[in-house]
Design an enzyme around this catalytic site. Structure first.
Site, PDB file in Angstrom:
ATOM      1  N   LYS A 202       0.849  -1.203   0.000  1.00  0.00           N
ATOM      2  CA  LYS A 202       0.000   0.000   0.000  1.00  0.00           C
ATOM      3  C   LYS A 202       0.880   1.247   0.000  1.00  0.00           C
ATOM      4  O   LYS A 202       1.571   1.516   0.984  1.00  0.00           O
ATOM      5  CB  LYS A 202      -0.915   0.047   1.215  1.00  0.00           C
ATOM      6  CG  LYS A 202      -1.940   1.174   1.039  1.00  0.00           C
ATOM      7  CD  LYS A 202      -2.608   1.603   2.315  1.00  0.00           C
ATOM      8  CE  LYS A 202      -1.859   2.661   3.067  1.00  0.00           C
ATOM      9  NZ  LYS A 202      -1.739   3.950   2.383  1.00  0.00           N
TER      10      LYS A 202
ATOM     11  N   GLY B  95       7.193   4.410   8.092  1.00  0.00           N
ATOM     12  CA  GLY B  95       6.331   5.563   8.318  1.00  0.00           C
ATOM     13  C   GLY B  95       6.601   6.147   9.685  1.00  0.00           C
ATOM     14  O   GLY B  95       7.688   5.978  10.243  1.00  0.00           O
ATOM     15  N   SER B  96       5.601   6.797  10.237  1.00  0.00           N
ATOM     16  CA  SER B  96       5.802   7.518  11.494  1.00  0.00           C
ATOM     17  C   SER B  96       5.872   6.559  12.686  1.00  0.00           C
ATOM     18  O   SER B  96       5.314   5.462  12.654  1.00  0.00           O
ATOM     19  CB  SER B  96       4.660   8.498  11.699  1.00  0.00           C
ATOM     20  OG  SER B  96       3.444   7.786  11.784  1.00  0.00           O
TER      21      SER B  96
ATOM     22  N   GLU C 162       4.414   7.021  15.431  1.00  0.00           N
ATOM     23  CA  GLU C 162       3.056   6.919  15.971  1.00  0.00           C
ATOM     24  C   GLU C 162       2.302   5.735  15.355  1.00  0.00           C
ATOM     25  O   GLU C 162       1.740   4.889  16.062  1.00  0.00           O
ATOM     26  CB  GLU C 162       2.357   8.239  15.629  1.00  0.00           C
ATOM     27  CG  GLU C 162       1.029   8.455  16.246  1.00  0.00           C
ATOM     28  CD  GLU C 162       0.366   9.685  15.601  1.00  0.00           C
ATOM     29  OE1 GLU C 162       1.033  10.445  14.872  1.00  0.00           O
ATOM     30  OE2 GLU C 162      -0.840   9.855  15.827  1.00  0.00           O
TER      31      GLU C 162
ATOM     32  N   GLU D 266      10.288   0.597  10.186  1.00  0.00           N
ATOM     33  CA  GLU D 266      11.276   1.654   9.897  1.00  0.00           C
ATOM     34  C   GLU D 266      10.576   2.976  10.166  1.00  0.00           C
ATOM     35  O   GLU D 266       9.720   3.387   9.388  1.00  0.00           O
ATOM     36  CB  GLU D 266      11.718   1.585   8.435  1.00  0.00           C
ATOM     37  CG  GLU D 266      12.412   0.300   8.036  1.00  0.00           C
ATOM     38  CD  GLU D 266      13.864   0.236   8.470  1.00  0.00           C
ATOM     39  OE1 GLU D 266      14.362   1.216   9.069  1.00  0.00           O
ATOM     40  OE2 GLU D 266      14.490  -0.797   8.248  1.00  0.00           O
TER      41      GLU D 266
ATOM     42  N   CYS E 165      13.628  10.540   6.758  1.00  0.00           N
ATOM     43  CA  CYS E 165      13.660   9.987   8.124  1.00  0.00           C
ATOM     44  C   CYS E 165      15.033  10.162   8.759  1.00  0.00           C
ATOM     45  O   CYS E 165      15.147  10.386   9.959  1.00  0.00           O
ATOM     46  CB  CYS E 165      13.283   8.523   8.083  1.00  0.00           C
ATOM     47  SG  CYS E 165      14.208   7.600   6.848  1.00  0.00           S
TER      48      CYS E 165
ATOM     49  N   GLU F 171      10.402  15.354  15.419  1.00  0.00           N
ATOM     50  CA  GLU F 171      10.757  15.277  14.006  1.00  0.00           C
ATOM     51  C   GLU F 171       9.985  16.360  13.246  1.00  0.00           C
ATOM     52  O   GLU F 171       8.761  16.352  13.239  1.00  0.00           O
ATOM     53  CB  GLU F 171      10.368  13.883  13.494  1.00  0.00           C
ATOM     54  CG  GLU F 171      10.886  13.563  12.128  1.00  0.00           C
ATOM     55  CD  GLU F 171      10.480  12.159  11.673  1.00  0.00           C
ATOM     56  OE1 GLU F 171       9.378  11.700  12.029  1.00  0.00           O
ATOM     57  OE2 GLU F 171      11.282  11.537  10.951  1.00  0.00           O
TER      58      GLU F 171
HETATM   59  P1  NAD Z   1       2.521   7.755   8.339  1.00  0.00           P
HETATM   60  O1  NAD Z   1       2.881   6.837   9.443  1.00  0.00           O
HETATM   61  O2  NAD Z   1       1.462   8.756   8.558  1.00  0.00           O
HETATM   62  O3  NAD Z   1       2.049   6.913   7.075  1.00  0.00           O
HETATM   63  C1  NAD Z   1       2.844   5.901   6.529  1.00  0.00           C
HETATM   64  C2  NAD Z   1       1.944   4.895   5.835  1.00  0.00           C
HETATM   65  O4  NAD Z   1       1.136   4.235   6.810  1.00  0.00           O
HETATM   66  C3  NAD Z   1       0.964   5.509   4.830  1.00  0.00           C
HETATM   67  O5  NAD Z   1       0.864   4.648   3.724  1.00  0.00           O
HETATM   68  C4  NAD Z   1      -0.332   5.553   5.613  1.00  0.00           C
HETATM   69  O6  NAD Z   1      -1.481   5.520   4.809  1.00  0.00           O
HETATM   70  C5  NAD Z   1      -0.236   4.285   6.444  1.00  0.00           C
HETATM   71  N1  NAD Z   1      -1.030   4.244   7.670  1.00  0.00           N
HETATM   72  C6  NAD Z   1      -1.541   5.288   8.379  1.00  0.00           C
HETATM   73  N2  NAD Z   1      -2.201   4.824   9.472  1.00  0.00           N
HETATM   74  C7  NAD Z   1      -2.093   3.464   9.447  1.00  0.00           C
HETATM   75  C8  NAD Z   1      -2.547   2.419  10.306  1.00  0.00           C
HETATM   76  N3  NAD Z   1      -3.238   2.670  11.415  1.00  0.00           N
HETATM   77  N4  NAD Z   1      -2.238   1.142   9.998  1.00  0.00           N
HETATM   78  C9  NAD Z   1      -1.507   0.864   8.901  1.00  0.00           C
HETATM   79  N5  NAD Z   1      -1.070   1.809   8.033  1.00  0.00           N
HETATM   80  C10 NAD Z   1      -1.356   3.097   8.304  1.00  0.00           C
HETATM   81  O7  NAD Z   1       3.894   8.411   7.881  1.00  0.00           O
HETATM   82  P2  NAD Z   1       4.100   9.477   6.727  1.00  0.00           P
HETATM   83  O8  NAD Z   1       3.707  10.810   7.235  1.00  0.00           O
HETATM   84  O9  NAD Z   1       3.520   8.994   5.434  1.00  0.00           O
HETATM   85  O10 NAD Z   1       5.697   9.393   6.514  1.00  0.00           O
HETATM   86  C11 NAD Z   1       6.577  10.141   7.238  1.00  0.00           C
HETATM   87  C12 NAD Z   1       7.173   9.315   8.349  1.00  0.00           C
HETATM   88  O11 NAD Z   1       7.848   8.177   7.805  1.00  0.00           O
HETATM   89  C13 NAD Z   1       8.231  10.076   9.114  1.00  0.00           C
HETATM   90  O12 NAD Z   1       8.062   9.875  10.491  1.00  0.00           O
HETATM   91  C14 NAD Z   1       9.537   9.439   8.635  1.00  0.00           C
HETATM   92  O13 NAD Z   1      10.594   9.553   9.545  1.00  0.00           O
HETATM   93  C15 NAD Z   1       9.132   8.039   8.394  1.00  0.00           C
HETATM   94  N6  NAD Z   1      10.079   7.358   7.487  1.00  0.00           N
HETATM   95  C16 NAD Z   1      10.946   6.440   8.003  1.00  0.00           C
HETATM   96  C17 NAD Z   1      11.867   5.804   7.173  1.00  0.00           C
HETATM   97  C18 NAD Z   1      12.828   4.785   7.723  1.00  0.00           C
HETATM   98  O14 NAD Z   1      13.438   4.067   6.934  1.00  0.00           O
HETATM   99  N7  NAD Z   1      12.997   4.689   9.036  1.00  0.00           N
HETATM  100  C19 NAD Z   1      11.907   6.122   5.808  1.00  0.00           C
HETATM  101  C20 NAD Z   1      11.023   7.074   5.313  1.00  0.00           C
HETATM  102  C21 NAD Z   1      10.105   7.684   6.170  1.00  0.00           C
END
Ligand code: NAD
Length: 489
Positions: A185, A237-238, A240, A259, A293, A390
């Site tokens: 996704k 992703g985040s 959170e 990650e 990130c 962040e």
């Molecule tokens: P996000 O967590 O809001 O979303 C990431 C993904 O998760 C999206 O596809 C979103 O639709 C999905 N998502 C949202 N709620 C969900 C749930 N309850 N269950 C499953 N999936 C869900 O993050 P973002 O704002 O898209 O991305 C930015 C974040 O990603 C930053 O915190 C960044 O540091 C992190 N990031 C980390 C790495 C790494 O390798 N550590 C790399 C890139 C980005």
């Protein structure tokens, strides 16, 4: 300060065809669009396309297709055969590189020079690298003595918007190399390169169901990771959302790699080559508008060179070109979404209210779209929100230190632990710092270097598991005995 005028050098958007609406890619074919929502060009807020919101039934179909493929033809292929598909995908990505670069820039807002020279070539490199592993997994040290490494089965992969194609490659390449099948996704604001990748899977004749793409927001992600027939989750992703996922799979047999976010310290000692460090600091925080990130978002500079470094940084920031992401001259493009722009604005305002001093070079931002100027925050204290949270934007918080011990203490004073940078002439100090810093990646006299051979991942609230290199493969295999229907290598 001399000023230069650059003639515009826009890349042509005609190299890519964007459909008005998209369905999902399930079992080797595109479905009919349904319950669509718009994906915007963040540089001008124009609608690029309408994409579909997958509900639980759609996710169910995608997971079922992935299961059938795992238990069918794909599961019986040898590693060498799987490798051929990965090589084919890698070559097609190279052949269609310009198309991918333009599409990614339009959907994400990052400069064309980054998608052209970094995102797309690095994504192809991940497929080439993992293609090479597919028939050599026994040499990867994956097998425990007497045991054989096997794929998990169906892998659910959820990725963010900051590197849409590259995160897809980081996820799909190792999963396929090790014999798993995938439901991925993409983020809701950047789904288009994943949908173009679906075409690449068709072009490569990848067996149906091996890669499935479902689009939608967090609800779709949640339905996917909570699906009972998913064996492994790979999430970027985040922090959170990572915590929500970790809680939701607790007590299940699902494996997971997370990650998550970061708040990297970029540590500059007084013996560092300052001009080189300034270039590294700029690349470390302004690459992809700081929406990275592992961005070097906390500059820790030794007190006696603070004024020199800040003066040189200000001078350098005045030369950054902010504007049309499709222009080949552009250094900083658009922020990916209005929500992200609001987050950056709120956090920076909070930093100023807490006592940080804010500086940006004079630059004219476009009137439409989501834009934030390159920004320095000096006089930042460790307790300020801009030093702990962040920001994920083009904003550098500057702090100082006196001794190496103080630098380590301040660098490690964070809930995150993804990456760090060290700038010094002394090799012994680099080794000592790398040992002391609680970060998954430590760069020395450089920053933001990526290579498929090198594992990447975090400590603490930056998540767990590694992606890339031999370590990254380990997350995609198990050494438990196969079920009668399970795939073999
Ligand atoms: P996000 O967590 O809001 O979303 C990431 C993904 O998760 C999206 O596809 C979103 O639709 C999905 N998502 C949202 N709620 C969900 C749930 N309850 N269950 C499953 N999936 C869900 O993050 P973002 O704002 O898209 O991305 C930015 C974040 O990603 C930053 O915190 C960044 O540091 C992190 N990031 C980390 C790495 C790494 O390798 N550590 C790399 C890139 C980005």
């Amino acid at each position: 300060m001399p000023t230069f005028d650059y003639a515009p050098a826009p890349e042509s958007r005609s190299v890519v065809t964007i459909a008005p609406t998209y369905g999902f890619f399930i079992d080797g074919a595109f479905t009919r669009p349904k319950a669509t929502f718009a994906t915007l060009n963040p540089a001008d807020e124009s609608v690029l396309a309408e994409v579909s919101q997958a509900g639980p039934k759609d996710v169910d179909k995608a997971v079922a297709a992935a299961r059938r493929a795992f238990e069918g033809e794909w599961g019986r292929l040898s590693g060498a055969e799987r490798g051929k598909y990965l090589f084919r995908i890698a070559r097609i990505l190279q052949e269609r590189a310009r198309e991918f670069a333009v599409l990614e820039t339009l959907d994400n807002g990052k400069p064309i020079k980054e998608t052209r020279d970094f995102d797309v070539p690095t994504a192809a490199a991940h497929f080439f690298y993992h293609a090479g592993w597919a028939d050599k997994l026994e040499y990867a040290g994956l097998s425990a003595p007497g045991a054989t490494a096997r794929p998990h089965g169906v892998v659910a992969q959820v990725i963010p918007w900051n590197f849409p194609l590259l995160m897809l490659a980081w996820k799909i390449a190792p999963a396929l190399a090790t014999g798993n099948t995938v439901v991925l996704k993409p983020a809701e604001s950047t789904p288009l390169s994943a949908l173009l990748f679906a075409e690449v899977c068709q072009q490569a004749d990848l067996p149906a169901g091996v890669v499935n793409i479902v689009t939608g927001d967090g609800r779709t992600g949640q339905a996917l990771v909570e699906h009972p027939d998913v064996d492994k989750i790979a999430f970027t992703g985040s922090t959170e959302v990572g915590k929500i996922i970790a809680r939701s799979i607790a007590g299940t047999a699902k494996k997971a790699t997370l990650e998550l976010g970061g708040k990297a310290a970029n540590v500059v000692f007084d013996d560092a080559p300052i001009d080189q460090a300034v270039e590294g600091i700029v690349g470390g925080i302004f690459f992809n508008q700081g929406q990275v990130c592992c961005a070097g978002s906390r500059l820790l500079v030794q007190e006696n060179v603070h004024d020199e470094v800040v003066a040189k940084l200000k001078r350098r920031l005045q030369t950054l070109r902010v504007g049309d992401p499709m222009d080949k001259n552009t250094d900083l493009g658009a922020i990916n979404s209005r929500e992200q722009l609001d987050r950056i604005t709120t956090l920076v305002d909070a930093g100023v209210a807490e006592g940080a001093e804010r500086w940006s070079p004079a630059c004219t931002l476009p009137t439409k779209g989501f834009w934030y100027p390159p920004t320095l925050l000096t006089g930042v204290a460790q307790t300020h929100r801009v030093a702990t949270e962040e920001i994920f934007g083009p904003v550098l918080s500057v702090l100082t230190f006196r001794t190496p011990q103080e630098a380590v203490a301040k660098a490690n004073n964070t809930a995150y632990g993804l990456s760090a940078g060290v700038w010094t002439e002394k090799g012994s100090r680099i080794l000592w710092m790398a040992d002391q810093l609680r970060a998954g990646v430590v760069w020395a006299n450089t920053f933001n270097r990526f290579d498929p051979t090198s594992p990447f991942g975090g400590y603490k609230e930056s998540g767990y598991g590694r992606e890339g290199g031999r370590h990254g493969l380990e997350a995609y295999v198990t050494t438990t005995p196969a079920t009668p229907t399970g795939a073999t290598r």
